[in-house]
Design an enzyme around this catalytic site. Structure first.
Site, PDB file in Angstrom:
ATOM      1  N   THR A 129      19.265   2.247  -9.795  1.00 18.69           N
ATOM      2  CA  THR A 129      18.785   0.867  -9.743  1.00 18.69           C
ATOM      3  C   THR A 129      17.798   0.637 -10.885  1.00 18.69           C
ATOM      4  OG1 THR A 129      17.238   1.640  -8.048  1.00 18.69           O
ATOM      5  CG2 THR A 129      19.141   0.369  -7.313  1.00 18.69           C
ATOM      6  N   HIS A 143      24.443   7.145   0.210  1.00 22.45           N
ATOM      7  CA  HIS A 143      23.732   7.010  -1.064  1.00 22.45           C
ATOM      8  C   HIS A 143      23.876   8.218  -1.983  1.00 22.45           C
ATOM      9  CE1 HIS A 143      21.334   3.363  -0.052  1.00 22.45           C
ATOM     10  NE2 HIS A 143      21.477   3.816   1.174  1.00 22.45           N
ATOM     11  N   LYS A 176      20.506  14.384 -13.055  1.00 22.58           N
ATOM     12  CA  LYS A 176      20.108  13.228 -13.864  1.00 22.58           C
ATOM     13  C   LYS A 176      19.949  13.607 -15.338  1.00 22.58           C
ATOM     14  CE  LYS A 176      17.714  11.002  -9.945  1.00 22.58           C
ATOM     15  NZ  LYS A 176      18.316   9.653  -9.815  1.00 22.58           N
ATOM     16  N   LYS A 199      12.701   8.349 -13.550  1.00 22.16           N
ATOM     17  CA  LYS A 199      13.485   8.534 -12.320  1.00 22.16           C
ATOM     18  C   LYS A 199      13.055   9.877 -11.740  1.00 22.16           C
ATOM     19  CE  LYS A 199      17.116   8.087 -15.028  1.00 22.16           C
ATOM     20  NZ  LYS A 199      17.929   7.082 -14.386  1.00 22.16           N
ATOM     21  N   ARG A 200      13.478  10.176 -10.508  1.00 25.51           N
ATOM     22  CA  ARG A 200      13.152  11.487  -9.966  1.00 25.51           C
ATOM     23  C   ARG A 200      13.713  12.581 -10.882  1.00 25.51           C
ATOM     24  NH1 ARG A 200      10.681  12.024  -4.787  1.00 25.51           N
ATOM     25  NH2 ARG A 200      11.050  14.236  -5.084  1.00 25.51           N
ATOM     26  N   LYS A 222      17.083  -2.621 -13.609  1.00 32.93           N
ATOM     27  CA  LYS A 222      15.772  -3.197 -13.937  1.00 32.93           C
ATOM     28  C   LYS A 222      15.565  -3.234 -15.451  1.00 32.93           C
ATOM     29  CE  LYS A 222      14.216  -1.264  -9.609  1.00 32.93           C
ATOM     30  NZ  LYS A 222      13.774   0.006  -8.991  1.00 32.93           N
TER      31      LYS A 222
HETATM   32  C1  26V Z   1      18.957  13.903  -2.091  1.00 30.16           C
HETATM   33  C2  26V Z   1      19.025  15.223  -2.310  1.00 30.16           C
HETATM   34  C3  26V Z   1      18.553  16.097  -1.268  1.00 30.16           C
HETATM   35  C4  26V Z   1      18.703  17.503  -1.554  1.00 30.16           C
HETATM   36  C5  26V Z   1      19.745  17.863  -2.564  1.00 30.16           C
HETATM   37  C6  26V Z   1      19.656  17.075  -3.791  1.00 30.16           C
HETATM   38  C7  26V Z   1      19.563  15.673  -3.513  1.00 30.16           C
HETATM   39  C8  26V Z   1      20.000  14.782  -4.429  1.00 30.16           C
HETATM   40  C9  26V Z   1      19.911  13.468  -4.196  1.00 30.16           C
HETATM   41  C10 26V Z   1      19.392  13.037  -3.019  1.00 30.16           C
HETATM   42  C11 26V Z   1      19.270  11.590  -2.831  1.00 30.16           C
HETATM   43  C12 26V Z   1      19.927  11.113  -1.609  1.00 30.16           C
HETATM   44  C13 26V Z   1      19.700   9.718  -1.314  1.00 30.16           C
HETATM   45  C14 26V Z   1      19.257   8.870  -2.465  1.00 30.16           C
HETATM   46  O1  26V Z   1      18.095   8.672  -2.689  1.00 30.16           O
HETATM   47  N1  26V Z   1      20.199   8.286  -3.176  1.00 30.16           N
HETATM   48  C15 26V Z   1      19.935   7.326  -4.226  1.00 30.16           C
HETATM   49  O2  26V Z   1      20.108   6.055  -3.663  1.00 30.16           O
HETATM   50  C16 26V Z   1      19.917   5.016  -4.590  1.00 30.16           C
HETATM   51  C17 26V Z   1      20.033   3.722  -3.837  1.00 30.16           C
HETATM   52  O3  26V Z   1      21.325   3.552  -3.365  1.00 30.16           O
HETATM   53  C18 26V Z   1      20.914   5.129  -5.712  1.00 30.16           C
HETATM   54  O4  26V Z   1      20.660   4.113  -6.636  1.00 30.16           O
HETATM   55  C19 26V Z   1      20.819   6.488  -6.380  1.00 30.16           C
HETATM   56  O5  26V Z   1      21.846   6.633  -7.326  1.00 30.16           O
HETATM   57  C20 26V Z   1      20.923   7.589  -5.341  1.00 30.16           C
HETATM   58  O6  26V Z   1      20.674   8.852  -5.911  1.00 30.16           O
END
Ligand code: 26V
Length: 854
Positions: free
Chosen positions: A699, A398, A595, A589-590, A703
């Site tokens: 996602t 992801h 982003k 979004k987060r 929406k």
């Molecule tokens: C995790 C982390 C952890 C530390 C470093 C920075 C960072 C940046 C992003 C993440 C997210 C990892 C997993 C995640 O939530 N991915 C999200 O998954 C969604 C469903 O597939 C997708 O729509 C998003 O684009 C994606 O960021």
């Protein structure tokens, strides 16, 4: 392991001390025709009177109150209990049917489920809305009030957890057997508040007022072992055998949640595990006479499922997080093997009955766990065990950010799960032998591909382990899957090209269109009927209505209604006033630098600066309200500084009469699924502005389009597919493409040059540094502005000019309301592809090889 656990549990606990738990079979006791079972589907009666009787019985006998003296919460709990009764019969029937058919099941392994409120979805799925509304009205109760009483289970951080929730909804609706496995966090994602514009986190006490949607099953608890050492021995046949001698353990108690399919009678389980101290754990201490220590030990055990990790700026190598991961995965495998399969099932055939989908790397420790069970407990040899394990797992990645890929130090892994580390080494040795055979003499490649990394310390690269183990590896949008193959795992895709595939994400149309946007749903149903709810491609039939004036008027009326609903909500919830007649420009979004919330904010500051400096007459501003919603990880400093800055800009801009009320910024705190359901349907413009190549899919973007917002976005993640499907004219594209980003990075990106070279950028950043947003404190937002002008890792300045130009196109189009509405209708009509039902069909066909039961 914490000190107290170390002292008190160094006594090895043999595996056979696990509590003996017998489980009822799935035979007659569960049959809906059995006299003790609930009546079958349709009962309690689908009538207002029957509903009222059931509701009052719940209120009186379960809540213990008379209607006249009942609180809103008691009424909510009674209503939930009533709806639950309707779903129960279906749940039991589904379970019976699935076991009888010995159908292959999807085991969705996810550390996060961002479910959103349950009541509205349960009412919708069982077609009880009208009956409940009328029945409650007879009791003098307003259904909406009770719905608002529910605190959503926020057991996830963002997109990944919400995706899991959409997927299990779709599987239930498509009649596919699925068990969602996860963790029942006592505290979900923190509740965000603002104090002087800064984020302050409050604990999420979602269980405090009761939890009517769960069924705890302490009788089906599972023991999970940790620590200790391994012993080698030779069995009677001369075969080497390994035994794990753990040093401590906890109990996993399952809590079942119902996942109802939409009007189809199927109710799948979501099984969330809660950690408890085992008797063995306690007894060893009680025997030593230390009561206080025993209680402490219990707290230690229960800590494992205490709190959801709010994703940090880098994944923390926290021991507790690894404990959580192994805890839920060990419970889930044990549950499936011992309780879902019939006794005596030959585990060589396991792949015919289960496919475990790994939702990112969080559950990847399941791979060595299954190997361990098969070899150490069931006597499989390595090759047999690997063959089965390989068939039973598929992995979804992801992210593309290198710092988001999990690596566990071998030190920690070896201490917590010594046997699993041995197995991981075994997997790596055999895997590297395969690499060397395929690429003889290419030691560099073998080094690159090793599951074990040596830097910055020796660790296990979980994404590599997942890729080596899985039958299929997928990204979550076309561009992401391509970059996964080319940039993140290129050596692996060279070795096993057929293993890699794409499944573009989707969202459930039930929650995010039918339920969240009842007005638009009615408009759509009036035009094309209701088939789209389970067959979203049928929205295509709306295309012809894009030229129908009556339809356009009804569509616009729905949007206006949604805006009024949002206005009321934000006034009551946050004391925020949304002006009438504004373009509603939404970025939710987060909060993460990639982003680029700062890019949106720079646009706002730039507009303000132009008015302040007389370059722009306020009358020439398109009346616009920019809405932000975002939580920052509590340890992510820059993200929190950006939140602070957004709030300070909002305060100044909203109060400055020079803008004549034509530019407003709203930042309601605590953005969550519940708020999303109100915000998204009201939006005109959807901001999807990540740096190309950074957002795996997104996602939220889907929406918004589905609810008739137009997107301003980069060519990133699923935006690429959204734009292709809705058409260029109905999407505001801007910014560098991914190859352009890569090229600029390779040439050497100098944000200072953009600051110097672009007057608007310079003026906006200088305005922030002037102290106008910080009571004259010029240094308050230095961290943000310095980062932009000196590093700008996500190239916001490089895309600024293009972004502003795209915003000008937005304003031009918005000035022509008819043209705008037509584009909005076409966005809806062409978004059918982004149903999570379609995503599920893709997984079923290309990855899981299972079928709906129908
Ligand atoms: C995790 C982390 C952890 C530390 C470093 C920075 C960072 C940046 C992003 C993440 C997210 C990892 C997993 C995640 O939530 N991915 C999200 O998954 C969604 C469903 O597939 C997708 O729509 C998003 O684009 C994606 O960021």
């Amino acid at each position: 392991m914490p000190d107290n656990a170390q002292q008190t549990t160094d006594r090895a606990i043999p595996a056979d001390e696990s509590p003996t738990v017998t489980r009822a079979g799935y035979g007659p006791a569960f049959s809906p025709t059995h006299p003790l079972a609930l009546a079958p589907v349709g009962s309690p009666p689908h009538s207002v009177d029957g509903f009222v009787a059931a509701f009052l019985a719940e209120l009186n006998t379960k809540q213990g109150v008379a209607l006249s003296h009942s609180s809103t919460n008691a009424q909510y709990l009674a209503l939930a209990g009533t709806v639950r009764q309707y779903l129960m019969a279906r749940w039991l029937e589904t379970s019976r049917k699935t076991h009888e058919a010995k159908a292959k099941t999807v085991g969705y392994l996810s550390a996060e489920y961002l479910l959103g409120r349950q009541l509205g979805n349960a009412l919708m799925a069982s077609d009880l809305n009208e009956i409940a509304e009328k029945g409650l009205a007879q009791c003098g109760i307003d259904l909406t009030t009770l719905r608002n009483q529910e605190v959503e289970p926020g057991l996830g951080n963002g997109g990944l957890g919400r995706l899991a929730a959409c997927f299990i909804d779709s599987l239930a609706t498509m009649d596919v057997p699925c068990i969602g496995y996860g963790i029942r966090y006592e505290y979900g994602i923190f509740r965000q508040t603002f104090v002087d514009g800064r984020q302050v986190e409050q604990p999420d006490t979602w269980l405090a007022l009761g939890s009517p949607w769960e069924f705890p099953h302490p009788d089906e608890s599972v023991q999970v072992n940790f620590g200790g050492y391994t012993e080698k021995s030779v069995d009677a046949d001369g075969r080497e055998k390994t035994t794990w001698v753990p040093s401590w353990n906890v109990l996993g108690v399952p809590y079942n949640y119902m996942v109802p399919g939409y009007l189809n009678g199927r109710v799948n389980p979501l099984r969330l595990w809660s950690a408890q101290a085992t008797k063995a754990f306690d007894l060893s201490i009680f025997n030593a006479g230390d009561y206080a220590e025993a209680v402490r030990a219990q707290t230690f055990a229960e800590n494992i499922s205490k709190v959801l990790y709010p994703e940090d700026s880098t994944p923390q190598g926290k021991e507790l997080r690894l404990q959580q991961q192994y805890f839920f995965v060990a419970c889930s495998l044990r549950d499936f093997l011992d309780h879902e399969l019939e006794e005596g099932f030959d585990l060589h055939d396991l792949p015919s009955r289960i496919i475990f989908q790994l939702n990112d790397t969080h559950p990847v420790i399941a791979v060595p766990e299954l190997m361990r069970i098969l070899m150490d407990e069931r006597g499989f040899d390595w090759e047999e065990a690997w063959e089965v394990t390989h068939q039973c797992f598929a992995y979804t990645c992801h992210t593309l950010l290198p710092e988001a890929l999990e690596v566990w130090s071998t030190d920690l892994l070896g201490r917590l799960l010594p046997r699993h580390l041995e197995i991981i080494y075994g997997i790596n040795d055999r895997f590297l032998a395969e690499v060397r055979e395929a690429f003889p003499g290419d030691e560099l490649r073998a080094g690159r591909m090793s599951i074990i990394t040596e830097y910055p310390e020796r660790g296990v690269r979980m994404a590599y382990l997942a890729t080596v183990a899985a039958t299929k590896v997928n990204g979550v949008a076309e561009l992401h899957s391509q970059l996964l193959r080319d940039k993140v795992l290129p050596d692996f895709s060279a070795l096993w090209p057929e293993r890699f595939t794409n499944v573009t994400n989707g969202v459930t149309p039930r929650r995010f269109l039918k339920m969240a946007n009842p007005k638009l749903s009615d408009v759509i149903c009036d035009a094309i009927g209701s088939g789209w709810v389970t067959d979203l491609e049928r929205l295509k039939e709306l295309e012809t209505y894009a030229l129908d004036d009556d339809f356009l008027a009804a569509f616009r009326e729905a949007k206006d209604w949604n805006k009024r609903r949002l206005t009321t909500l934000l006034r009551n919830r946050d004391g925020i006033d949304l002006p009438d007649g504004h373009l509603l420009d939404v970025m939710v979004k987060r909060l993460h630098e990639y982003k680029r919330q700062t890019l949106k904010l720079l646009h706002v500051v730039s507009l303000y600066e132009q008015v302040l400096s007389g370059k722009l007459a306020p009358a020439d501003l398109t009346p616009r309200t920019v809405v932000f919603g975002a939580k920052a990880a509590p340890g992510y400093r820059m993200a929190k500084d950006i939140i602070h800055l957004i709030n300070r800009v909002a305060r100044t801009v909203n109060a400055d009469p020079c803008l004549e009320g034509r530019l407003k910024v709203a930042f309601p705190a605590n953005y969550n699924v519940t708020l999303a359901e109100k915000l998204i349907p009201a939006a005109d413009l959807s901001e999807q502005i990540s740096l190309a190549g950074m957002e795996a899919s997104g996602t939220g973007n889907m929406k918004f389009a589905l609810n008739g917002a137009l997107t301003i976005g980069t060519d990133d993640g699923a935006n690429v597919e959204i734009r292709r499907l809705v058409g260029d004219e109905h999407f505001f594209l801007f910014g560098m493409s991914e190859p352009e980003v890569a090229a600029l990075g390779a040439r050497g990106y100098d944000p200072g040059a953009y600051y110097q070279g672009n007057a608007a950028i310079r003026a906006a950043i200088d305005l922030i540094n002037s102290g106008i947003f910080s009571d004259g404190d010029r240094g308050m937002f230095e961290s943000v502005t310095m980062s932009l002008t000196h590093h700008d890792r996500f190239m916001a300045l490089a895309d600024f000019e293009s972004y502003v130009a795209a915003q000008a196109r937005v304003e031009e189009r918005y000035a022509d309301q008819e043209s705008w509405t037509r584009s909005a209708v076409l966005n809806v009509a062409r978004s059918g592809y982004f149903s999570s039902d379609r995503s599920m069909r893709d997984y079923l066909r290309r990855i899981w090889h299972t079928q709906p039961m129908l």
